[in-house]
Design a protein around this motif. Sequence first.
Motif, short mmCIF file in Angstrom:
data_model
loop_
_atom_site.label_atom_id
_atom_site.label_comp_id
_atom_site.label_asym_id
_atom_site.label_seq_id
_atom_site.Cartn_x
_atom_site.Cartn_y
_atom_site.Cartn_z
N VAL A 121 0.87 -1.18 0.00
CA VAL A 121 0.00 0.00 0.00
C VAL A 121 0.90 1.23 0.00
N ASP A 122 0.68 2.12 -0.95
CA ASP A 122 1.50 3.35 -1.01
C ASP A 122 1.06 4.23 0.16
N SER A 123 2.04 4.62 0.97
CA SER A 123 1.69 5.29 2.22
C SER A 123 1.61 6.81 2.07
N PRO A 124 0.50 7.44 2.48
CA PRO A 124 0.38 8.89 2.33
C PRO A 124 1.03 9.70 3.45
N GLY A 125 1.46 9.01 4.53
CA GLY A 125 2.02 9.76 5.66
C GLY A 125 3.09 8.97 6.38
N ALA A 126 3.64 9.58 7.43
CA ALA A 126 4.69 8.98 8.28
C ALA A 126 5.96 8.67 7.46
N LEU A 127 6.73 7.66 7.88
CA LEU A 127 8.05 7.46 7.28
C LEU A 127 8.23 6.06 6.71
N TYR A 128 7.14 5.28 6.62
CA TYR A 128 7.31 3.84 6.40
C TYR A 128 6.46 3.28 5.27
N LEU A 129 6.85 2.07 4.86
CA LEU A 129 5.99 1.22 4.05
C LEU A 129 5.88 -0.12 4.76
N PHE A 130 4.77 -0.82 4.54
CA PHE A 130 4.53 -2.09 5.23
C PHE A 130 4.08 -3.12 4.18
N PRO A 131 5.03 -3.54 3.30
CA PRO A 131 4.64 -4.46 2.23
C PRO A 131 4.24 -5.84 2.75
N ARG A 132 3.31 -6.45 2.02
CA ARG A 132 2.90 -7.82 2.35
C ARG A 132 3.64 -8.78 1.41
N ILE A 133 4.07 -9.90 1.95
CA ILE A 133 4.74 -10.90 1.11
C ILE A 133 3.90 -12.17 1.13
N TYR A 134 3.74 -12.74 -0.03
CA TYR A 134 2.98 -13.99 -0.17
C TYR A 134 4.01 -15.10 -0.36
N PHE A 135 4.27 -15.83 0.72
CA PHE A 135 5.33 -16.84 0.65
C PHE A 135 4.83 -18.13 0.03
N THR A 136 5.76 -18.85 -0.58
CA THR A 136 5.45 -20.18 -1.09
C THR A 136 5.35 -21.14 0.10
N LYS A 137 4.75 -22.31 -0.15
CA LYS A 137 4.65 -23.32 0.91
C LYS A 137 6.05 -23.73 1.36
N LYS A 138 6.94 -23.83 0.38
CA LYS A 138 8.31 -24.27 0.71
C LYS A 138 8.99 -23.27 1.65
N ALA A 139 8.81 -21.98 1.39
CA ALA A 139 9.43 -20.97 2.25
C ALA A 139 8.86 -21.05 3.67
N VAL A 140 7.54 -21.27 3.74
CA VAL A 140 6.90 -21.37 5.06
C VAL A 140 7.45 -22.58 5.81
N GLU A 141 7.62 -23.70 5.09
CA GLU A 141 8.17 -24.92 5.73
C GLU A 141 9.60 -24.68 6.22
N LYS A 142 10.41 -24.06 5.36
CA LYS A 142 11.82 -23.82 5.72
C LYS A 142 11.91 -22.91 6.95
N ALA A 143 11.01 -21.92 6.99
CA ALA A 143 10.99 -21.02 8.15
C ALA A 143 10.66 -21.80 9.41
N LYS A 144 9.68 -22.68 9.28
CA LYS A 144 9.26 -23.50 10.42
C LYS A 144 10.42 -24.37 10.91
N GLU A 145 11.10 -24.96 9.96
CA GLU A 145 12.27 -25.80 10.31
C GLU A 145 13.31 -24.99 11.07
N ALA A 146 13.43 -23.71 10.67
CA ALA A 146 14.44 -22.84 11.31
C ALA A 146 13.91 -22.26 12.63
N GLY A 147 12.66 -22.57 12.97
CA GLY A 147 12.08 -22.07 14.22
C GLY A 147 11.72 -20.59 14.16
N LYS A 148 11.45 -20.10 12.94
CA LYS A 148 11.13 -18.67 12.78
C LYS A 148 9.78 -18.52 12.10
#
Length: 478
Positions: free
Chosen positions: A389-416
């Motif tokens: 979302v293009d931000s109209p104020g403040a100093l930040y952006l908060f992008p959303r990432i759509y992870f693949t199943k594999k990335a989600v699994e790898k994250a889980k394996e890493a405990g994150k």
Amino acid sequence: MSSIKLTSLNPRFSEVQYAVRGELAIKAEKYVVQLKDHPTSHGLPFDKVVFTNIGNPQQRGLDQEPITFPRQVAALTEWPALAEKVIGLGVFPDDVVERARELEKEIGSIGAYSQSQGASFIRKNVAKFIEERDGYPASADNIFLTGGASAGVSLMISMLISSPKSGLLIPIPQYPLYTASLTQHGGLAIPYYLDESSAWSTSPQSVRAALEKARNEGIEPKALVVINPGNPTGSVLTKEVILELIDLAEKNNLVILADEVYQANIHHPTAQFISFKKLVREANSPVPLVSFHSISKGVTGECGRRGGYFECTNFPEDVLALIYKMISVGLCPPLGGQIGVDCMVRPPKPGSPSYPLWKKETDATHKALAERTKLIAERLNALPGVSCVDSPGALYLFPRIYFTKKAVEKAKEAGKTPDTFYALALLDETGICVVPGDGFGQVEGQNHYRLTCLCAGVEEYVGKLEKFHRGFMAKYAD
Ligand SMILES: Cc1ncc(COP(=O)(O)O)c(C=O)c1O
């Protein structure tokens, strides 16, 4: 064995979470030391760390120049004899010398404690600033200068939590000062979710739903927190929504805590900052309101000087006296920060010697922030698996990432969590430090990260982000 151990201390301290300075930032600091100690043999795939994890504009590496006027006033108030030594040499403009002399006359040495609430001269100037901004009266008696907005927020939260069942409605995603202070002071967070699909807007209906759910669970809602413009979302509340929130708070006996530290950071021509104070007065509402402001943001970005204030509206005298008593335990806010507040609320006026430079500097910073925000949002939106979302104020952006199943699994394996896994990989590969979305709160199962738009050399930095992202998505493709 040490007589001080974690298990014998206030357990709430261990429970506090503050992601903005959390795991990622700690690792990034280690990389800074590694790069410094071993400039030619550090073994890292980058040669500098880019701190986009915190809204700290003058931080090394981001290098936003301080605005000259407040620094000149600070120099002369630090050492008043300097004004006499350089007078006539053209080192300081006349209005700076005048301002420093006036401050010294009014508040005395900055090496002395001021009134607990902050110097009355500066509080009067804050009141005038608020009156000019809103068109309604403000009184220095209702204004408390603080060591940054954080100190005021923490004080208010500690005051409002009267039992373990006390809760505060907080936006999700939120700036983690709120959840951290609630945990520290033993209160409960009542989350209301901002709507990403409509530019992170606030729906009074979702606040009502959160309120009802909390009551059904036996929680006693005490206050409604609003962050406007938002952190981490940058969204700006409309007049209609603010009026609805005021009405909702009034009907439900809530105090409003309006965090307005980004009020000067508006970079879309269609967005407009309107203070809660103005609309509380316009609606003639009796709702108790605390409004926070700070010198850390805007274009001054003087985070390290620790200056801010809060204004209480519709507060009874005995409650104001209680606040006064509590802040007097801390003696007074830092004088350097108080002077920073004075410069923020009394910038040079057109026609004064300092005005042209002040205007040039502040315009340049606003422009750079607006351009970077737009550019980063556009480039992130062009990436596969990202929406921002293009931000109209403040100093930040908060992008959303759509992870693949594999990335989600790898994250889980890493405990994150997936977003922490991603942010750690980004830091390890590029030296860019962001904050994972789970530090701000997000809808369960979603993933985001927050980055600031303060970084000079934005092309190079976005290029690195893009390259990393494409590589990450390819590595973990399903
Ligand atoms: C929404 C919000 N409120 C308060 C603060 C604290 O600012 P200060 O430096 O004035 O304590 C920040 C800092 O990033 C913030 O983002």
